[in-house]
Design an enzyme around this catalytic site. Structure first.
Site, PDB file in Angstrom:
ATOM      1  N   SER A  33      -4.692   1.196  -8.271  1.00 51.99           N
ATOM      2  CA  SER A  33      -5.241   1.307  -6.914  1.00 51.99           C
ATOM      3  C   SER A  33      -6.373   2.335  -6.912  1.00 51.99           C
ATOM      4  O   SER A  33      -6.552   3.076  -7.892  1.00 51.99           O
ATOM      5  CB  SER A  33      -4.143   1.764  -5.951  1.00 51.99           C
ATOM      6  OG  SER A  33      -3.771   3.100  -6.273  1.00 51.99           O
ATOM      7  N   ASP A  64      -6.293  -3.023  -7.814  1.00 48.65           N
ATOM      8  CA  ASP A  64      -5.463  -3.381  -6.664  1.00 48.65           C
ATOM      9  C   ASP A  64      -6.158  -2.926  -5.372  1.00 48.65           C
ATOM     10  O   ASP A  64      -6.584  -1.769  -5.266  1.00 48.65           O
ATOM     11  CB  ASP A  64      -4.101  -2.662  -6.819  1.00 48.65           C
ATOM     12  CG  ASP A  64      -3.036  -3.162  -5.863  1.00 48.65           C
ATOM     13  OD1 ASP A  64      -3.133  -4.320  -5.421  1.00 48.65           O
ATOM     14  OD2 ASP A  64      -2.097  -2.385  -5.581  1.00 48.65           O
ATOM     15  N   HIS A  65      -6.295  -3.809  -4.418  1.00 46.37           N
ATOM     16  CA  HIS A  65      -6.865  -3.476  -3.097  1.00 46.37           C
ATOM     17  C   HIS A  65      -8.244  -2.817  -3.156  1.00 46.37           C
ATOM     18  O   HIS A  65      -8.447  -1.742  -2.542  1.00 46.37           O
ATOM     19  CB  HIS A  65      -5.903  -2.579  -2.293  1.00 46.37           C
ATOM     20  CG  HIS A  65      -4.654  -3.274  -1.891  1.00 46.37           C
ATOM     21  ND1 HIS A  65      -4.600  -4.218  -0.893  1.00 46.37           N
ATOM     22  CD2 HIS A  65      -3.401  -3.209  -2.385  1.00 46.37           C
ATOM     23  CE1 HIS A  65      -3.372  -4.689  -0.779  1.00 46.37           C
ATOM     24  NE2 HIS A  65      -2.620  -4.099  -1.687  1.00 46.37           N
ATOM     25  N   GLY A  80       5.346  -0.700   0.980  1.00 46.43           N
ATOM     26  CA  GLY A  80       6.204   0.459   1.179  1.00 46.43           C
ATOM     27  C   GLY A  80       7.681   0.117   1.239  1.00 46.43           C
ATOM     28  O   GLY A  80       8.104  -0.990   0.890  1.00 46.43           O
ATOM     29  N   GLY A  82       3.401  -6.448  -1.461  1.00 39.96           N
ATOM     30  CA  GLY A  82       4.519  -5.872  -0.710  1.00 39.96           C
ATOM     31  C   GLY A  82       5.842  -6.503  -1.078  1.00 39.96           C
ATOM     32  O   GLY A  82       6.676  -6.781  -0.214  1.00 39.96           O
ATOM     33  N   ASN A 129       3.474  -8.493  -6.601  1.00 37.65           N
ATOM     34  CA  ASN A 129       3.107  -7.076  -6.731  1.00 37.65           C
ATOM     35  C   ASN A 129       4.288  -6.148  -6.460  1.00 37.65           C
ATOM     36  O   ASN A 129       4.939  -6.251  -5.413  1.00 37.65           O
ATOM     37  CB  ASN A 129       2.029  -6.734  -5.697  1.00 37.65           C
ATOM     38  CG  ASN A 129       0.662  -7.246  -6.099  1.00 37.65           C
ATOM     39  OD1 ASN A 129       0.530  -8.056  -7.001  1.00 37.65           O
ATOM     40  ND2 ASN A 129      -0.358  -6.761  -5.422  1.00 37.65           N
ATOM     41  N   ILE A 130       4.508  -5.224  -7.387  1.00 37.92           N
ATOM     42  CA  ILE A 130       5.638  -4.298  -7.250  1.00 37.92           C
ATOM     43  C   ILE A 130       5.192  -2.873  -7.562  1.00 37.92           C
ATOM     44  O   ILE A 130       4.710  -2.588  -8.659  1.00 37.92           O
ATOM     45  CB  ILE A 130       6.790  -4.719  -8.199  1.00 37.92           C
ATOM     46  CG1 ILE A 130       7.291  -6.126  -7.819  1.00 37.92           C
ATOM     47  CG2 ILE A 130       7.936  -3.699  -8.148  1.00 37.92           C
ATOM     48  CD1 ILE A 130       8.157  -6.785  -8.857  1.00 37.92           C
TER      49      ILE A 130
HETATM   50  P1  13P Z   1       5.397  -2.695  -2.636  1.00 36.14           P
HETATM   51  O1  13P Z   1       5.058  -1.513  -1.798  1.00 36.14           O
HETATM   52  O2  13P Z   1       6.333  -3.616  -1.948  1.00 36.14           O
HETATM   53  O3  13P Z   1       5.889  -2.339  -3.991  1.00 36.14           O
HETATM   54  O4  13P Z   1       4.040  -3.537  -2.849  1.00 36.14           O
HETATM   55  C1  13P Z   1       3.096  -3.149  -3.788  1.00 36.14           C
HETATM   56  C2  13P Z   1       1.796  -3.857  -3.636  1.00 36.14           C
HETATM   57  O5  13P Z   1       1.653  -4.828  -2.929  1.00 36.14           O
HETATM   58  C3  13P Z   1       0.670  -3.337  -4.400  1.00 36.14           C
HETATM   59  O6  13P Z   1      -0.519  -3.984  -4.099  1.00 36.14           O
HETATM   60  O1  G3H Z   2      -0.435  -1.549  -2.162  1.00 39.42           O
HETATM   61  C1  G3H Z   2      -0.539  -0.386  -2.542  1.00 39.42           C
HETATM   62  C2  G3H Z   2       0.110   0.092  -3.784  1.00 39.42           C
HETATM   63  O2  G3H Z   2       1.470   0.345  -3.578  1.00 39.42           O
HETATM   64  C3  G3H Z   2      -0.614   1.285  -4.317  1.00 39.42           C
HETATM   65  O3  G3H Z   2      -0.328   2.427  -3.594  1.00 39.42           O
HETATM   66  O4  G3H Z   2      -2.599   3.205  -2.935  1.00 39.42           O
HETATM   67  O5  G3H Z   2      -0.626   4.781  -2.899  1.00 39.42           O
HETATM   68  O6  G3H Z   2      -1.591   3.987  -5.083  1.00 39.42           O
HETATM   69  P1  G3H Z   2      -1.351   3.689  -3.621  1.00 39.42           P
HETATM   70 ZN    ZN Z   3      -0.690  -4.657  -2.077  1.00 39.19          ZN
END
Ligand code: 13P
Ligand code: G3H
Ligand code: ZN
Length: 308
Positions: free
Chosen positions: A49, A81-82, A180, A211, A253-254
């Site tokens: 991320s 990620d994101h 979360g 998620g 995603n986990i």
């Molecule tokens: P969780 O918070 O459910 O583990 O999801 C993680 C996620 O979607 C990361 O992009």
């Molecule tokens: O979706 C988000 C992921 O759980 C990453 O979390 O942005 O706190 O690293 P973070």
């Molecule tokens: Zn995510």
């Protein structure tokens, strides 16, 4: 060895199983995940991320993942990620990632299309695949909080238009999961008819579920037993994830489940060994806890053992 894209992984997985995408922030997390995938001979996506890049620095994460590939002999996809804007996606493409996500889900549809298309054009010109997102998940990711009432499920017709106009390689959709540890109030529910419709309208196209942590009660209990205070946590039941993996969801995603496993282990160790202050003493069991959690996900939830 070089990083791999998700193209072949998703083609092989489609309709049968899902590939785990696990968030990484440091060496112990990477080692725990990679050990599990190696033992299970599973395909693997490690994702980073913006927060992780800020915490550990791009170059450290890159080199750790390179070391993991060399050490394990596993093919790994390294994914952003994101990604919030074009610049962060470009920086990860230029910096060697094999996959990026542009998350334009907070923007109006037309802006999301334009932004995603811009990233796709750049990434594809460098041989990097792109995940887009349509629909809004609730929960916390980085510093962004989306309230449950502001979450919006993905519209199937818009999903088809989005994929066609942007050229994305995979699409994250919103069907009731959230980021979360506090995903549902009351009974957990995912909109499977919506997923079924989207998959039918985009045949063979890889769908992504964010998620997707299960927030296993034993880890919440352990955190709380050793000084934590986590209340009302609830995740996505494992049988729902197993079902999604047979319906066109190729990437799950986990992150939260790994955080809980690691933190429960560190808490337990420090409470039981108050005289110890060598980080290796509490990070070794924490790394093992990550490995066990990932192995469980691969075998019992994602169903992707022996598919590497
Ligand atoms: P969780 O918070 O459910 O583990 O999801 C993680 C996620 O979607 C990361 O992009
Ligand atoms: O979706 C988000 C992921 O759980 C990453 O979390 O942005 O706190 O690293 P973070
Ligand atoms: Zn995510």
């Amino acid at each position: 060895m070089s990083l791999v894209s998700t193209k072949e992984m998703f083609k092989k997985a489609y309709g049968k199983y899902a590939v785990g995408a696990f968030n990484v922030n440091n060496m112990e997390i990477i080692q725990g995940i990679v050990d599990a995938a190696q033992e299970e001979k599973a395909p693997l996506i490690l994702q980073v991320s913006a927060g992780a890049r800020k915490y550990a620095k791009h170059i450290y994460l890159m080199k750790l993942v390179e070391a993991a590939m060399e050490d394990s002999g596993l093919d790994i996809c390294l994914h952003l990620d994101h990604g919030a804007d074009f610049e962060v996606c470009k920086s990860c493409v230029d910096g060697g990632f094999s996959s990026v996500m542009i998350d334009g889900s907070k923007h109006p549809f037309e802006e999301n299309v334009a932004l995603t298309k811009q990233v796709v054009e750049y990434a594809h010109s460098k041989g990097v695949v792109v995940e887009g997102e349509l629909g809004k998940l609730a929960g916390v990711e980085d510093a962004v909080k989306v309230k449950a009432e502001d979450a919006t499920y993905t519209d199937p017709d818009q999903a088809v238009e989005f994929v066609k106009r942007t050229g994305v390689d995979s699409l994250a959709i919103a069907i009731g999961t959230s980021h979360g540890a506090y995903k549902f109030k009351g009974e957990p529910k995912l909109d499977f008819p919506r997923l079924e419709k989207i998959a039918a309208m985009l045949p063979g196209f890889p769908i992504v579920l964010h998620g997707a942590s299960t927030v296993l009660p034993e880890f919440v209990k352990k955190c709380n037993e050793f000084g934590g205070d986590i209340k009302d946590a609830q995740g996505v039941p494992e049988e729902m994830l197993r079902k999604a993996g047979t319906m066109g969801v190729c990437k799950i995603n986990i992150d939260t489940d790994l955080r809980l496993a690691m933190t429960a282990s560190v808490r337990e160790y420090l409470v039981k060994n108050p005289g110890d202050f060598d980080p290796r003493q509490y990070l070794s069991p924490a790394r093992e806890a990550i490995k066990k959690m990932v192995q469980h996900k691969i075998k019992d939830v994602l169903n992707c053992s022996n598919q590497a």
